[in-house]
Motif scaffolding. Sequence first.
Motif, PDB file in Angstrom:
ATOM      1  N   GLU A 243       0.821  -1.207   0.000  1.00 39.18           N
ATOM      2  CA  GLU A 243       0.000   0.000   0.000  1.00 39.18           C
ATOM      3  C   GLU A 243       0.860   1.264   0.000  1.00 39.18           C
ATOM      4  O   GLU A 243       0.511   2.271  -0.630  1.00 39.18           O
ATOM      5  CB  GLU A 243      -0.931  -0.010   1.207  1.00 39.18           C
ATOM      6  CG  GLU A 243      -2.006  -1.084   1.128  1.00 39.18           C
ATOM      7  CD  GLU A 243      -2.936  -1.074   2.330  1.00 39.18           C
ATOM      8  OE1 GLU A 243      -2.698  -0.264   3.263  1.00 39.18           O
ATOM      9  OE2 GLU A 243      -3.902  -1.853   2.341  1.00 39.18           O
ATOM     10  N   ALA A 244       2.011   1.217   0.691  1.00 35.70           N
ATOM     11  CA  ALA A 244       2.886   2.393   0.736  1.00 35.70           C
ATOM     12  C   ALA A 244       3.604   2.623  -0.587  1.00 35.70           C
ATOM     13  O   ALA A 244       3.812   3.768  -1.004  1.00 35.70           O
ATOM     14  CB  ALA A 244       3.900   2.232   1.866  1.00 35.70           C
ATOM     15  N   LEU A 245       3.994   1.524  -1.268  1.00 38.14           N
ATOM     16  CA  LEU A 245       4.741   1.643  -2.517  1.00 38.14           C
ATOM     17  C   LEU A 245       3.843   1.904  -3.716  1.00 38.14           C
ATOM     18  O   LEU A 245       4.251   2.559  -4.673  1.00 38.14           O
ATOM     19  CB  LEU A 245       5.543   0.363  -2.785  1.00 38.14           C
ATOM     20  CG  LEU A 245       6.681  -0.015  -1.840  1.00 38.14           C
ATOM     21  CD1 LEU A 245       7.296  -1.334  -2.279  1.00 38.14           C
ATOM     22  CD2 LEU A 245       7.740   1.069  -1.788  1.00 38.14           C
ATOM     23  N   GLY A 246       2.656   1.324  -3.690  1.00 40.62           N
ATOM     24  CA  GLY A 246       1.812   1.348  -4.873  1.00 40.62           C
ATOM     25  C   GLY A 246       2.167   0.263  -5.868  1.00 40.62           C
ATOM     26  O   GLY A 246       1.599   0.183  -6.953  1.00 40.62           O
ATOM     27  N   VAL A 247       3.118  -0.592  -5.537  1.00 38.24           N
ATOM     28  CA  VAL A 247       3.490  -1.762  -6.328  1.00 38.24           C
ATOM     29  C   VAL A 247       3.678  -2.934  -5.376  1.00 38.24           C
ATOM     30  O   VAL A 247       3.849  -2.751  -4.166  1.00 38.24           O
ATOM     31  CB  VAL A 247       4.773  -1.536  -7.153  1.00 38.24           C
ATOM     32  CG1 VAL A 247       4.610  -0.375  -8.128  1.00 38.24           C
ATOM     33  CG2 VAL A 247       5.968  -1.296  -6.239  1.00 38.24           C
ATOM     34  N   THR A 248       3.674  -4.137  -5.901  1.00 32.58           N
ATOM     35  CA  THR A 248       3.807  -5.339  -5.088  1.00 32.58           C
ATOM     36  C   THR A 248       5.262  -5.764  -4.969  1.00 32.58           C
ATOM     37  O   THR A 248       5.949  -5.919  -5.991  1.00 32.58           O
ATOM     38  CB  THR A 248       2.992  -6.498  -5.695  1.00 32.58           C
ATOM     39  OG1 THR A 248       1.608  -6.151  -5.664  1.00 32.58           O
ATOM     40  CG2 THR A 248       3.200  -7.790  -4.901  1.00 32.58           C
ATOM     41  N   ASP A 249       5.725  -5.926  -3.760  1.00 36.49           N
ATOM     42  CA  ASP A 249       7.018  -6.550  -3.489  1.00 36.49           C
ATOM     43  C   ASP A 249       6.704  -7.879  -2.810  1.00 36.49           C
ATOM     44  O   ASP A 249       6.194  -7.915  -1.692  1.00 36.49           O
ATOM     45  CB  ASP A 249       7.864  -5.662  -2.574  1.00 36.49           C
ATOM     46  CG  ASP A 249       9.261  -6.229  -2.315  1.00 36.49           C
ATOM     47  OD1 ASP A 249       9.477  -7.420  -2.617  1.00 36.49           O
ATOM     48  OD2 ASP A 249      10.110  -5.496  -1.802  1.00 36.49           O
ATOM     49  N   VAL A 250       7.008  -8.985  -3.490  1.00 34.69           N
ATOM     50  CA  VAL A 250       6.643 -10.298  -2.974  1.00 34.69           C
ATOM     51  C   VAL A 250       7.386 -10.632  -1.690  1.00 34.69           C
ATOM     52  O   VAL A 250       6.857 -11.325  -0.818  1.00 34.69           O
ATOM     53  CB  VAL A 250       6.893 -11.375  -4.053  1.00 34.69           C
ATOM     54  CG1 VAL A 250       6.693 -12.778  -3.490  1.00 34.69           C
ATOM     55  CG2 VAL A 250       5.959 -11.146  -5.226  1.00 34.69           C
ATOM     56  N   TRP A 251       8.621 -10.126  -1.551  1.00 38.43           N
ATOM     57  CA  TRP A 251       9.380 -10.471  -0.348  1.00 38.43           C
ATOM     58  C   TRP A 251      10.204  -9.287   0.150  1.00 38.43           C
ATOM     59  O   TRP A 251      11.431  -9.257   0.005  1.00 38.43           O
ATOM     60  CB  TRP A 251      10.291 -11.664  -0.594  1.00 38.43           C
ATOM     61  CG  TRP A 251      10.620 -12.411   0.665  1.00 38.43           C
ATOM     62  CD1 TRP A 251      10.598 -11.939   1.950  1.00 38.43           C
ATOM     63  CD2 TRP A 251      11.023 -13.776   0.769  1.00 38.43           C
ATOM     64  NE1 TRP A 251      10.958 -12.911   2.846  1.00 38.43           N
ATOM     65  CE2 TRP A 251      11.222 -14.059   2.138  1.00 38.43           C
ATOM     66  CE3 TRP A 251      11.237 -14.776  -0.166  1.00 38.43           C
ATOM     67  CZ2 TRP A 251      11.633 -15.310   2.589  1.00 38.43           C
ATOM     68  CZ3 TRP A 251      11.644 -16.017   0.276  1.00 38.43           C
ATOM     69  CH2 TRP A 251      11.837 -16.283   1.641  1.00 38.43           C
ATOM     70  N   PRO A 252       9.556  -8.297   0.755  1.00 36.35           N
ATOM     71  CA  PRO A 252      10.310  -7.234   1.408  1.00 36.35           C
ATOM     72  C   PRO A 252      10.967  -7.758   2.683  1.00 36.35           C
ATOM     73  O   PRO A 252      10.659  -8.861   3.145  1.00 36.35           O
ATOM     74  CB  PRO A 252       9.229  -6.199   1.734  1.00 36.35           C
ATOM     75  CG  PRO A 252       7.989  -7.022   1.921  1.00 36.35           C
ATOM     76  CD  PRO A 252       8.118  -8.171   0.957  1.00 36.35           C
ATOM     77  N   VAL A 253      11.868  -6.970   3.244  1.00 33.41           N
ATOM     78  CA  VAL A 253      12.555  -7.336   4.476  1.00 33.41           C
ATOM     79  C   VAL A 253      12.307  -6.239   5.507  1.00 33.41           C
ATOM     80  O   VAL A 253      12.412  -5.051   5.199  1.00 33.41           O
ATOM     81  CB  VAL A 253      14.070  -7.509   4.246  1.00 33.41           C
ATOM     82  CG1 VAL A 253      14.775  -7.875   5.539  1.00 33.41           C
ATOM     83  CG2 VAL A 253      14.328  -8.579   3.195  1.00 33.41           C
ATOM     84  N   VAL A 254      11.990  -6.653   6.732  1.00 26.96           N
ATOM     85  CA  VAL A 254      11.703  -5.719   7.823  1.00 26.96           C
ATOM     86  C   VAL A 254      12.825  -5.803   8.848  1.00 26.96           C
ATOM     87  O   VAL A 254      13.274  -6.900   9.208  1.00 26.96           O
ATOM     88  CB  VAL A 254      10.345  -6.044   8.481  1.00 26.96           C
ATOM     89  CG1 VAL A 254      10.065  -5.085   9.638  1.00 26.96           C
ATOM     90  CG2 VAL A 254       9.222  -5.977   7.451  1.00 26.96           C
TER      91      VAL A 254
END
Length: 495
Positions: A243-254
């Motif tokens: 939602e923050a990016l406006g694109v899908t990242d399948v595997w972000p890192v936190v």
Amino acid sequence: MPKRLSEASLADLPSAVVRPRYDRREVSSGIVHLGVGAFHRAHQAVYVDDVLAQDPRWGIVAASLRSPDTYDALEPQNGLYTLSIRSGEGEALRVVGSIQRVIVAPRAVEDLLRAMADPRTRIVSLTVTEKGYCHDPATGTLNESHPDIVHDLQNPHRPRSAPGFILEALRRRWVAGIAPFTVLTCDNLPSNGHTVKRVLTRFAELSDPAFGRFVADEVSCPSTMVDRIVPATSDEDRRRIREALGVTDVWPVVTERFTQWIIEDRFPQGRPPWENAGAEFVTDVEPYERMKLRLLNGSHSTLAYLGYLAGYETVADAMAESAFERLIAGLMDEEVTPTLHMPTGADLDAYKYALIERFKNPALRHRTWQIAMDGSQKLPQRLLGTIRDRLRENAPVERLALGVAAWMRYVTGIDENGAPIDVRDPMAAHLRERADRAGGSPEQLAGELFAVREIFGDDLPNDERFTGAVGAALVQLYANGSKRTVAEWSQPVRS
């Protein structure tokens, strides 16, 4: 559905999202990294990303030695992924571009070996966890009977293990007259560079004595200390970041804001200017490594086993209870700190204060179950080395022993309510077999597990100060449960 994060979609990201400050088309590969998990992507890959604008020769070819999951996530994204830095103040997002491509080793053995043997590769780094080195944690030597080592010695051109891949690539360079790459381990092993050098040298000697001498004399394995808390990415993390990016990242890192990397400066073929990204180069990393292993990792494991048994899903949940905070502070101050001997200028009090605050960070949902994995490999480094030092000084080990006892209770595979525990450990079946033989008796359980030499060695099971302290703590855990036990043990320990 939003489109996928990729080179093509970078320009569409919100202005607040940090993105690579260099032309990725100008980057060449100078590093091959084995073990492309969340920690690597939140730590070393970020340090590399920070310096590629200054020196673009250090892009990363990242390899997964087992699962294709990371490849499946990053390949359609051109190797790009989002780093989320979370704290009580909010979240900052950044797209990292230092990984040029990902290789799934079991599907592309030769591709990975060619990349490692390429003269442009000057560093091979690793985050394969303690068990990935196929060593004996109690002695720090190569486990010559490990199935992957047996296989790789018999099939050197089709390796399975991290040592097997490294040595086959080094052998190819040796035969071709190409200088060896530096082997840079970033895992939590005692004297990790020395341990890796010992493992690789012995493996090489078993295959060819002359090659063994080459590895012993020519291959540099600097020790490192790495520090950043990286919980597993959740579906909620993916949704929030999408939602923050406006694109899908399948595997972000936190991850958290804090990051630390201390490295021995021994790179015969050169290295990136990581000091410009905050890394610290030293002549001897051992004091810092011991500080981190014993204060952070030892406390983390103690929190994981006691917290899980007490019903807390995350470290922050457990640390919200004042009794857990007091227990961990007492463990650090009274039992761990006296075993540390830091260089002039190192501020242990500040480090310990920062650790407590990091553990309490509610924005990081670091699951106790995740930290509890692979305890048979972690205990010798995180708790037992400290215990040995304390026993040599005839000093109390009560809080340290409580962490060991909580591990024993955990690996039975049955929690305090009789529900099953999903124990993830390379020795899980063997430990469960021993626990079942104990028949629910804490005294017998302690005896069964003390007999596991791969974990406890020959010395600790014969030291009544250690066995007595662990046994008493285990009886208390069975009688009163973890939460009540922690409340009682968080008071000052009687010496």
